[in-house]
Design a protein around this motif. Sequence first.
Motif, mmCIF file in Angstrom:
data_model
loop_
_atom_site.group_PDB
_atom_site.id
_atom_site.type_symbol
_atom_site.label_atom_id
_atom_site.label_comp_id
_atom_site.label_asym_id
_atom_site.label_seq_id
_atom_site.Cartn_x
_atom_site.Cartn_y
_atom_site.Cartn_z
ATOM 1 N N ILE A 45 -44.123 75.302 188.825
ATOM 2 C CA ILE A 45 -43.299 74.633 187.887
ATOM 3 C C ILE A 45 -43.256 75.764 186.567
ATOM 4 C CG2 ILE A 45 -43.093 73.093 186.190
ATOM 5 C CD1 ILE A 45 -41.667 72.189 188.661
ATOM 6 N N PHE A 46 -44.324 76.417 186.478
ATOM 7 C CA PHE A 46 -44.563 77.462 185.393
ATOM 8 C C PHE A 46 -43.582 78.535 185.715
ATOM 9 C CE2 PHE A 46 -46.383 81.349 184.047
ATOM 10 C CZ PHE A 46 -46.623 80.905 182.538
ATOM 11 N N ASP A 58 -43.775 79.408 175.759
ATOM 12 C CA ASP A 58 -42.678 78.371 176.192
ATOM 13 C C ASP A 58 -42.845 77.691 177.433
ATOM 14 O OD1 ASP A 58 -41.669 78.632 173.712
ATOM 15 O OD2 ASP A 58 -39.895 79.698 173.987
ATOM 16 N N ALA A 59 -43.365 78.566 178.372
ATOM 17 C CA ALA A 59 -43.383 78.116 179.736
ATOM 18 C C ALA A 59 -44.744 77.250 179.909
ATOM 19 C CB ALA A 59 -43.671 79.205 180.754
ATOM 20 N N GLU A 60 -45.797 77.525 179.083
ATOM 21 C CA GLU A 60 -47.190 77.045 179.157
ATOM 22 C C GLU A 60 -46.631 75.411 178.570
ATOM 23 O OE1 GLU A 60 -50.035 77.680 180.181
ATOM 24 O OE2 GLU A 60 -50.308 79.984 180.005
ATOM 25 N N ASP A 61 -46.084 75.194 177.390
ATOM 26 C CA ASP A 61 -45.970 74.225 176.730
ATOM 27 C C ASP A 61 -44.883 73.250 177.714
ATOM 28 O OD1 ASP A 61 -47.430 75.176 174.764
ATOM 29 O OD2 ASP A 61 -45.776 75.591 173.386
ATOM 30 N N LEU A 62 -43.821 74.010 178.035
ATOM 31 C CA LEU A 62 -43.149 73.052 178.725
ATOM 32 C C LEU A 62 -43.665 72.510 180.004
ATOM 33 C CD1 LEU A 62 -39.813 75.032 178.152
ATOM 34 C CD2 LEU A 62 -39.921 72.816 177.614
ATOM 35 N N THR A 63 -44.312 73.244 180.751
ATOM 36 C CA THR A 63 -44.717 72.795 181.868
ATOM 37 C C THR A 63 -45.895 71.674 181.801
ATOM 38 O OG1 THR A 63 -45.122 75.117 182.629
ATOM 39 C CG2 THR A 63 -46.530 73.615 183.789
ATOM 40 N N GLN A 64 -46.747 71.829 180.674
ATOM 41 C CA GLN A 64 -47.353 70.680 180.186
ATOM 42 C C GLN A 64 -46.628 69.492 179.952
ATOM 43 O OE1 GLN A 64 -50.915 70.389 179.375
ATOM 44 N NE2 GLN A 64 -50.359 68.192 179.187
ATOM 45 N N GLU A 65 -45.586 69.470 179.390
ATOM 46 C CA GLU A 65 -44.705 68.429 178.764
ATOM 47 C C GLU A 65 -44.145 67.899 180.237
ATOM 48 O OE1 GLU A 65 -40.501 68.289 176.511
ATOM 49 O OE2 GLU A 65 -41.711 69.719 175.740
ATOM 50 N N ILE A 66 -43.667 68.796 181.045
ATOM 51 C CA ILE A 66 -42.840 68.306 182.271
ATOM 52 C C ILE A 66 -43.751 67.421 183.025
ATOM 53 C CG2 ILE A 66 -42.254 69.148 184.586
ATOM 54 C CD1 ILE A 66 -41.231 71.548 182.882
ATOM 55 N N PHE A 67 -45.134 67.766 183.201
ATOM 56 C CA PHE A 67 -45.920 66.923 183.874
ATOM 57 C C PHE A 67 -46.409 65.793 183.147
ATOM 58 C CE2 PHE A 67 -46.797 70.889 186.293
ATOM 59 C CZ PHE A 67 -47.020 70.401 187.898
ATOM 60 N N LEU A 68 -46.532 65.693 181.920
ATOM 61 C CA LEU A 68 -46.669 64.455 181.309
ATOM 62 C C LEU A 68 -45.608 63.553 181.607
ATOM 63 C CD1 LEU A 68 -48.144 65.718 177.851
ATOM 64 C CD2 LEU A 68 -49.273 64.302 179.796
ATOM 65 N N ARG A 69 -44.244 64.135 181.382
ATOM 66 C CA ARG A 69 -43.093 63.176 181.570
ATOM 67 C C ARG A 69 -43.182 62.499 182.972
ATOM 68 N NH1 ARG A 69 -39.025 61.290 178.641
ATOM 69 N NH2 ARG A 69 -37.020 60.966 179.398
ATOM 70 N N ALA A 70 -43.580 63.312 183.942
ATOM 71 C CA ALA A 70 -43.551 63.144 185.398
ATOM 72 C C ALA A 70 -44.477 62.146 185.533
ATOM 73 C CB ALA A 70 -43.955 64.172 186.336
ATOM 74 N N PHE A 71 -45.549 62.054 184.936
ATOM 75 C CA PHE A 71 -46.553 61.142 185.178
ATOM 76 C C PHE A 71 -46.064 59.827 184.459
ATOM 77 C CE2 PHE A 71 -50.621 59.151 183.612
ATOM 78 C CZ PHE A 71 -51.294 58.950 184.765
#
Lengths: 207, 181
Positions: A45-46, A58-71
């Motif tokens: 994903i990163f 941006d990639a670090e932040d968005l990756t974190q956000e994507i996994f939180l959203r997925a969870f």
Amino acid sequence: MYQPDEPGERVDTGTPSNTEALVTKALEGSREAFEEIMRLYQGQIFRMVYMRTRSRMDAEDLTQEIFLRAFSKLCALKDAGRFRAWLFGIAVNRIRDHHRKRRLRSLFFVQPQAPSEGTEIAVQNPYESVSGLAEQEFWKRMEPFLAILSPMEREVFLLRTVDELSVGDIATAVHRREGTVKAFLHRAIKKLRRQPLLLRWLKEEIP
Amino acid sequence: MKTEHLSEDRLVRAVIDLGDLSEPEKRHLLACPRCKTEWEDLEAQLQKLGRTAHRLAPGPFRAVSLTEHKLRPRPFWRPRWAFSWGAAAAAAFALIVFLWGAPFKPETDGLGDEMRIEMTETERFTLEIDRVSEDALPQTLSDLFDEGLSALDEGFLHFLLPVSGDDEFSDQRRNGGTKPC
């Protein structure tokens, strides 16, 4: 640097049955199972986000956000076997939102001058200067090609060639029918064949 | 007899999904060295491109975490639609005030001039205190900072551009982000 998988390793699409079992456990409430899923998929994903934003932060932040959203939306996943496509779908949406916000910001305010691409890469990879130069060279040749693609052609092309999603998975990720995805992919590949410089460079310079 | 080779369209189609070719086309593709080479070359180019992009992309610096930025659950008294309806009502009210301002003008309240001056002074003084408590820097110093980025903060952008939905897979709605289901 945190390395969930080896740098340069081809996309690890994971063991489907293993992912499916982990997703099933996560759906039953196992936080550990979802953390294991994050560890398995973070690198993919990163990189996916990085190739569309070209910014490591941006990639670090968005990756974190994507996994939180997925969870938080995991219970919306109907078929555990389609987890990867579903996760990439969330990533596609988040990246789209990110670009929309950036465009909106740029409408109202003049952004401070961004460092040139080379500078950013050099700062990001202080110990990987050779890799940084090669990356610059690669994107210098790729960008003119990506620029002539429509947004959807670009997305399906990258999802297929770089992220290695099947046509069915791309259709799930971008919420289109398989036939539509194939049509976009068809146009993108034909445009690639009209890029002799890029193709020659790929053939002669890339091992 | 002249051999009919596959057109570029058919070759691209074969790369995307071999199953989309008809049986005679498939047989030809596998038997004809020229078409087969072209097909394999195109496949190889795409694979090389993807492999190179992947090889050159950096990896993440830090591990993602579920605890780092836990999503806050939406309070029951503030449902998703409340904010947009509230904003719409506020906008409509502002428009009414703007168009028909006269009915909302304060009427003469019978206060003496001295009292009114004192109230105005008090109000001005209160506003000044509020302003200083929010931002104590003089204007000249404030201008040195880039207010462009802070003025459009994430919350405001989120209001203008709501997050794209990921709900196409199910009718279930978000549960607050603290647990998977």
